[in-house]
Design a protein around this motif. Structure first.
Motif, PDB file in Angstrom:
ATOM      1  N   TYR A 357      -6.154  95.758  53.179  1.00  0.00           N
ATOM      2  CA  TYR A 357      -7.251  96.404  52.348  1.00  0.00           C
ATOM      3  C   TYR A 357      -8.787  95.681  52.386  1.00  0.00           C
ATOM      4  O   TYR A 357      -9.582  96.008  52.404  1.00  0.00           O
ATOM      5  N   GLY A 358      -8.667  94.202  52.355  1.00  0.00           N
ATOM      6  CA  GLY A 358      -9.487  93.509  52.444  1.00  0.00           C
ATOM      7  C   GLY A 358     -10.561  93.681  53.719  1.00  0.00           C
ATOM      8  O   GLY A 358     -11.711  93.698  53.677  1.00  0.00           O
ATOM      9  N   GLU A 359      -9.908  93.741  54.921  1.00  0.00           N
ATOM     10  CA  GLU A 359     -10.644  93.866  56.104  1.00  0.00           C
ATOM     11  C   GLU A 359     -11.125  95.063  56.146  1.00  0.00           C
ATOM     12  O   GLU A 359     -12.470  95.071  56.814  1.00  0.00           O
ATOM     13  N   CYS A 417      -7.026  90.781  48.954  1.00  0.00           N
ATOM     14  CA  CYS A 417      -6.889  91.850  48.023  1.00  0.00           C
ATOM     15  C   CYS A 417      -8.016  91.436  46.884  1.00  0.00           C
ATOM     16  O   CYS A 417      -8.873  92.302  46.597  1.00  0.00           O
ATOM     17  N   TRP A 418      -8.411  90.221  46.775  1.00  0.00           N
ATOM     18  CA  TRP A 418      -9.801  89.847  45.868  1.00  0.00           C
ATOM     19  C   TRP A 418     -10.798  90.425  46.682  1.00  0.00           C
ATOM     20  O   TRP A 418     -11.873  90.994  46.297  1.00  0.00           O
ATOM     21  N   VAL A 419     -10.659  90.164  48.132  1.00  0.00           N
ATOM     22  CA  VAL A 419     -12.139  90.573  48.990  1.00  0.00           C
ATOM     23  C   VAL A 419     -12.032  92.282  48.754  1.00  0.00           C
ATOM     24  O   VAL A 419     -13.321  92.591  48.678  1.00  0.00           O
ATOM     25  N   PHE A 420     -10.916  92.771  48.817  1.00  0.00           N
ATOM     26  CA  PHE A 420     -11.213  94.287  48.630  1.00  0.00           C
ATOM     27  C   PHE A 420     -11.843  94.516  47.547  1.00  0.00           C
ATOM     28  O   PHE A 420     -12.986  95.350  47.534  1.00  0.00           O
ATOM     29  N   TYR A 421     -11.582  94.042  46.530  1.00  0.00           N
ATOM     30  CA  TYR A 421     -12.160  94.497  44.895  1.00  0.00           C
ATOM     31  C   TYR A 421     -13.780  93.957  45.123  1.00  0.00           C
ATOM     32  O   TYR A 421     -14.541  94.529  44.447  1.00  0.00           O
ATOM     33  N   ASP A 422     -13.952  92.661  45.450  1.00  0.00           N
ATOM     34  CA  ASP A 422     -15.303  92.155  45.531  1.00  0.00           C
ATOM     35  C   ASP A 422     -16.152  92.970  46.450  1.00  0.00           C
ATOM     36  O   ASP A 422     -17.367  93.363  46.044  1.00  0.00           O
ATOM     37  N   ARG A 446     -10.324  91.471  39.925  1.00  0.00           N
ATOM     38  CA  ARG A 446     -11.119  90.711  40.861  1.00  0.00           C
ATOM     39  C   ARG A 446     -10.775  89.274  40.345  1.00  0.00           C
ATOM     40  O   ARG A 446     -10.189  88.167  41.150  1.00  0.00           O
ATOM     41  N   GLU A 447     -11.067  89.065  39.073  1.00  0.00           N
ATOM     42  CA  GLU A 447     -11.131  87.650  38.452  1.00  0.00           C
ATOM     43  C   GLU A 447      -9.505  87.327  38.284  1.00  0.00           C
ATOM     44  O   GLU A 447      -9.363  86.316  38.303  1.00  0.00           O
ATOM     45  N   GLU A 448      -8.933  88.104  37.833  1.00  0.00           N
ATOM     46  CA  GLU A 448      -7.280  87.940  37.714  1.00  0.00           C
ATOM     47  C   GLU A 448      -6.709  87.636  38.985  1.00  0.00           C
ATOM     48  O   GLU A 448      -5.879  86.391  38.958  1.00  0.00           O
ATOM     49  N   ILE A 449      -6.694  88.226  40.059  1.00  0.00           N
ATOM     50  CA  ILE A 449      -6.451  87.954  41.145  1.00  0.00           C
ATOM     51  C   ILE A 449      -6.944  86.440  41.666  1.00  0.00           C
ATOM     52  O   ILE A 449      -6.159  85.651  42.508  1.00  0.00           O
ATOM     53  N   LEU A 474       1.516  75.119  56.196  1.00  0.00           N
ATOM     54  CA  LEU A 474      -0.022  75.643  56.159  1.00  0.00           C
ATOM     55  C   LEU A 474       0.239  76.826  56.898  1.00  0.00           C
ATOM     56  O   LEU A 474       0.895  77.452  57.668  1.00  0.00           O
ATOM     57  N   ASP A 475      -1.040  77.471  56.929  1.00  0.00           N
ATOM     58  CA  ASP A 475      -1.314  78.856  57.655  1.00  0.00           C
ATOM     59  C   ASP A 475      -2.906  78.616  58.211  1.00  0.00           C
ATOM     60  O   ASP A 475      -3.684  78.514  57.386  1.00  0.00           O
ATOM     61  N   ALA A 476      -3.140  79.075  59.262  1.00  0.00           N
ATOM     62  CA  ALA A 476      -4.410  78.853  59.805  1.00  0.00           C
ATOM     63  C   ALA A 476      -5.386  80.295  59.291  1.00  0.00           C
ATOM     64  O   ALA A 476      -6.571  79.709  59.453  1.00  0.00           O
ATOM     65  N   ALA A 477      -4.553  81.189  58.770  1.00  0.00           N
ATOM     66  CA  ALA A 477      -5.442  82.103  57.998  1.00  0.00           C
ATOM     67  C   ALA A 477      -6.064  81.431  56.845  1.00  0.00           C
ATOM     68  O   ALA A 477      -7.057  82.171  56.507  1.00  0.00           O
ATOM     69  N   LEU A 478      -5.636  80.562  56.266  1.00  0.00           N
ATOM     70  CA  LEU A 478      -6.669  79.719  55.297  1.00  0.00           C
ATOM     71  C   LEU A 478      -7.801  79.432  55.751  1.00  0.00           C
ATOM     72  O   LEU A 478      -8.665  79.368  54.745  1.00  0.00           O
ATOM     73  N   LEU A 479      -8.211  79.302  56.926  1.00  0.00           N
ATOM     74  CA  LEU A 479      -9.354  78.773  57.129  1.00  0.00           C
ATOM     75  C   LEU A 479     -10.421  79.998  57.158  1.00  0.00           C
ATOM     76  O   LEU A 479     -11.628  79.786  57.070  1.00  0.00           O
ATOM     77  N   LEU A 480      -9.926  81.027  56.790  1.00  0.00           N
ATOM     78  CA  LEU A 480     -11.014  82.319  56.540  1.00  0.00           C
ATOM     79  C   LEU A 480     -11.438  82.141  55.021  1.00  0.00           C
ATOM     80  O   LEU A 480     -12.386  83.000  54.576  1.00  0.00           O
ATOM     81  N   LEU A 481     -10.726  81.340  54.244  1.00  0.00           N
ATOM     82  CA  LEU A 481     -11.239  81.540  52.736  1.00  0.00           C
ATOM     83  C   LEU A 481     -12.663  81.472  52.526  1.00  0.00           C
ATOM     84  O   LEU A 481     -13.423  82.025  51.959  1.00  0.00           O
ATOM     85  N   PRO A 482     -13.320  80.423  52.974  1.00  0.00           N
ATOM     86  CA  PRO A 482     -14.926  80.287  53.134  1.00  0.00           C
ATOM     87  C   PRO A 482     -15.699  81.136  53.770  1.00  0.00           C
ATOM     88  O   PRO A 482     -16.630  81.604  53.292  1.00  0.00           O
ATOM     89  N   GLN A 483     -15.059  82.037  54.744  1.00  0.00           N
ATOM     90  CA  GLN A 483     -15.760  82.887  55.523  1.00  0.00           C
ATOM     91  C   GLN A 483     -16.047  84.274  54.668  1.00  0.00           C
ATOM     92  O   GLN A 483     -17.112  84.761  54.449  1.00  0.00           O
ATOM     93  N   VAL A 484     -14.902  84.626  53.755  1.00  0.00           N
ATOM     94  CA  VAL A 484     -15.104  85.697  53.028  1.00  0.00           C
ATOM     95  C   VAL A 484     -15.475  85.402  51.576  1.00  0.00           C
ATOM     96  O   VAL A 484     -15.541  86.378  50.725  1.00  0.00           O
TER      97      VAL A 484
END
Length: 640
Positions: A357-359, A417-422, A446-449, A474-484
């Motif tokens: 959904y976010g992508e 999911c947060w990204v989708f609503y943002d 969005r704020e709840e998520i 850990l998971d390398a996908a966490l590296l995307l948090l600042p990008q999004v």
């Protein structure tokens, strides 16, 4: 036992409807006609030459003998192999014709043999094996003025036609010819596919077709807006992505199936389908470099495929919107380097992967901000998906890595999911009148998520986000948090996460694993046996994260080492074996190439950002970046 050249020893030729792999020995050992996901007529890469190959090389060349040199012709998908022998030098040029002016794409492969010096005896050996190498077709010689034609009819009625101005001999299910080429002489072979019940493809002049194909790709490359220091790399990676964009708008993740993520093991998957995630990310990358038509085609495909039944959203579809991608194993194929099983179809189509959904929302907003106007159809799709996600976001899912173990509350999935609503709120701002109540509700959600992820997905003691709620790994996908934009790059929780991933998931060479793997399926979050190589996309994500937290020099150094894993033609598979120093996984891989292009853009944008500030503190022009969120990210990176 199957034996092969390395995965990186292959080149891709294609026409955007399908593609073929040709290796350094002059052998085409992977080809599906007329579409990427059609049954392969050459499947030798997943078995032996007897599972379908076509080799053109100097007579007497052994199986391991390879061309002296190879290169793409300019900025195209036409590849040329040069053989230098004691008798002389020969070029073999391979390509697939580009679409006609009316959009028609010929299901053909053309091979042109040209004498450069001396006189060299050459051999063409065609072993068509329809049905992924399962069938020996009925071969016949057909008389034709000025050429010899060979027909190979499969059991389903499809016919493969080989035309060339030399005599062929049929034996043991193959069509062979031997001929001598002298300096200045050239001949061409044309292999065409005729579907059962359809008319035979029209013949065309192969030399004119070669010029047209090269011009087609060059004109497309010329549209690229990037003028930075990595232009040659960027153009090649964008051409590779374009080759995987089907005319109908679907985008395959890779043109191959079952090239292994670990040699001799079972992590082998069919990637010849359209993942919503990978396709969305491909579209965002292409838009970033100025390509809008592919985005328009993809939106048309999305509306036809998903818009017709958004309530039953899948994470992937066939190129024509097919939903049934049932997974099966082709037990007659031994697999690349004896890596079994060879799979057809992909069971992950039935998984719940909330991140898609976010992508989707990111890509739709990137396309909108690039100038493609909003439409009621896209608005309806976003509204439907958003209403649907309200009841799904707090479920466990299989995540972007498509685990085949138990579902989890994956942190990356929740963030997306947060990204989708943002992004969806931005997408529907022009509808703030009739959608005011929905947008207000989505803002609260969005704020709840966001709060839920911070409360359940962050390890305070270790100062890092984790792979899933309640976990420690850990998971390398966490590296995307600042990008999004989930948190700013200078937030200590982001810096801690980047450093934790770099520390715990890096190989000795600094490349990044997706997540830890262990000895048994029960220990592995993905439910699979064995290990895998470093995931190249994740390694590029680390480069991006390092840029954003202000470590641009370190990111540049890592990027240079990563780009060195591409082959001599600039092509990359999914993974890298740091011990054997070779590529692994399906090839070429769209996700790797788009990540490489994104990192090249980000490094250049960061360099320009710093240059602007050094020149007097001027703000970097937002028009140079794809959207405002990334402008804010790079502002912070420059300040750090």
């Amino acid at each position: 036992m199957s034996t092969h050249l390395a995965i990186e020893d292959h080149a891709l030729i294609g026409n955007t409807a399908t593609g073929a792999l040709v290796d350094r020995s002059g052998t085409i050992n992977w080809l599906c006609l007329p579409r990427f996901d059609a049954p392969a007529v050459f499947a030798g890469i997943l078995g032996t030459r007897e599972h379908g190959t076509w080799r053109v090389c100097p007579t007497g060349a052994g199986p391991a003998d390879v061309a002296t040199d190879r290169s793409y012709l300019g900025e195209s998908l036409t590849v040329r192999h040069r053989w230098v022998t004691a008798e002389g030098a020969i070029d073999v040029t391979d390509f697939m014709p580009a679409s006609d002016d009316d959009g028609t794409i010929s299901a053909q492969v053309i091979r042109i043999v040209e004498g450069i010096t001396g006189a060299v005896e050459m051999t063409s050996q065609l072993l068509p094996r329809p049905g992924y190498g399962a069938e020996i077709p009925q071969l016949a010689l057909m008389p034709s003025a000025g050429a010899t034609q060979v027909s190979a009819q499969a059991g389903n009625g499809d016919i493969y036609w080989l035309e060339g101005p030399v005599e062929h001999t049929l034996r043991d299910g193959s069509a062979c010819s031997t001929f001598t080429i002298t300096e200045g002489q050239r001949i061409a072979f044309v292999l065409s596919h005729q579907s059962a019940g359809s008319p035979r493809p029209l013949s065309q002049d192969p030399y004119t077709a070669c010029i047209s194909a090269s011009r087609y790709w060059q004109l497309w490359a010329d549209q690229c807006t990037y003028r930075g220091p990595y232009r040659a790399l960027v153009i090649r990676t964008l051409l590779t992505l374009r080759a995987m964009c089907h005319p109908g708008g679907g985008i395959v993740a890779a043109p191959t199936t079952s090239l292994p993520e670990a040699l001799g093991e079972a992590r082998n998957w069919d990637y010849r389908f359209t993942w919503l995630r990978d396709a969305s990310m491909t579209v965002s990358t292409l838009v970033r470099y100025g390509y809008l038509q592919e985005a328009r085609n993809w939106i048309g495909w999305l509306l036809r495929t998903v818009g017709d039944d958004p309530e039953n959203l899948q994470i992937m579809y066939g190129l024509g919107g097919e939903r049934d991608l049932k997974e099966a194993e082709l037990d007659w194929l031994p697999g690349y380097a004896d890596s079994r099983p060879v799979r057809l179809g992909n069971a992950a189509a039935d998984q719940l992967q909330l991140d898609v959904y976010g992508e989707l929302a990111i890509a739709l907003l990137d396309v909108r901000r690039a100038g493609v106007a909003a439409t009621p159809e896209v608005d309806r799709l976003v509204i439907t998906l958003g209403d649907q996600l309200e009841h799904r976001w707090n479920r466990e899912d299989e995540g972007l890595w498509e685990v085949r173990g138990p579902r989890r509350h994956f942190v990356h999935s929740k963030v997306m999911c947060w990204v989708f609503y943002d992004r969806a709120i931005s997408l529907l701002q022009h509808r703030s009148g009739d959608q005011a109540a929905r947008l207000e509700r989505w803002g609260r959600l969005r704020e709840e998520i966001h709060a839920d992820v911070l409360a359940r997905g962050f390890d305070e003691q270790r100062n890092t986000f984790t792979q899933f709620y309640g976990g420690r790994e850990l998971d390398a996908a966490l590296l995307l948090l600042p990008q999004v934009g989930f948190l700013p790059p200078d937030d200590k929780r982001i810096i801690g996460t980047v450093e934790a991933v770099q520390r715990e998931l890096s190989t000795p060479g600094g490349f990044v694993l997706r997540y830890p793997t262990h000895s048994t399926p029960d220990e592995n979050v993905d439910g699979l046996t064995g290990h895998e190589g470093a995931f190249l996309t994740c390694s590029y994500w680390l480069c991006d994260a390092l840029v954003l937290i202000g470590r641009r020099d370190e990111a540049t150094e890592l990027f240079e080492r990563l780009r060195a894993t591409s082959n001599d033609l600039g092509l990359s598979a999914e993974e890298w074996d740091p011990r054997a120093k070779r590529q692994l996984g399906n090839f070429p891989q769209a996700l790797t190439h788009l990540a490489q292009a994104d990192t090249a853009w980000r490094l250049e944008a960061a360099r320009l950002q710093l240059a602007y500030r050094a020149a007097g503190g001027l703000a970097f022009p937002a028009s140079a970046l794809p959207h405002q969120q990334q402008t804010r990210e790079l502002d912070l990176a420059a300040e750090v």
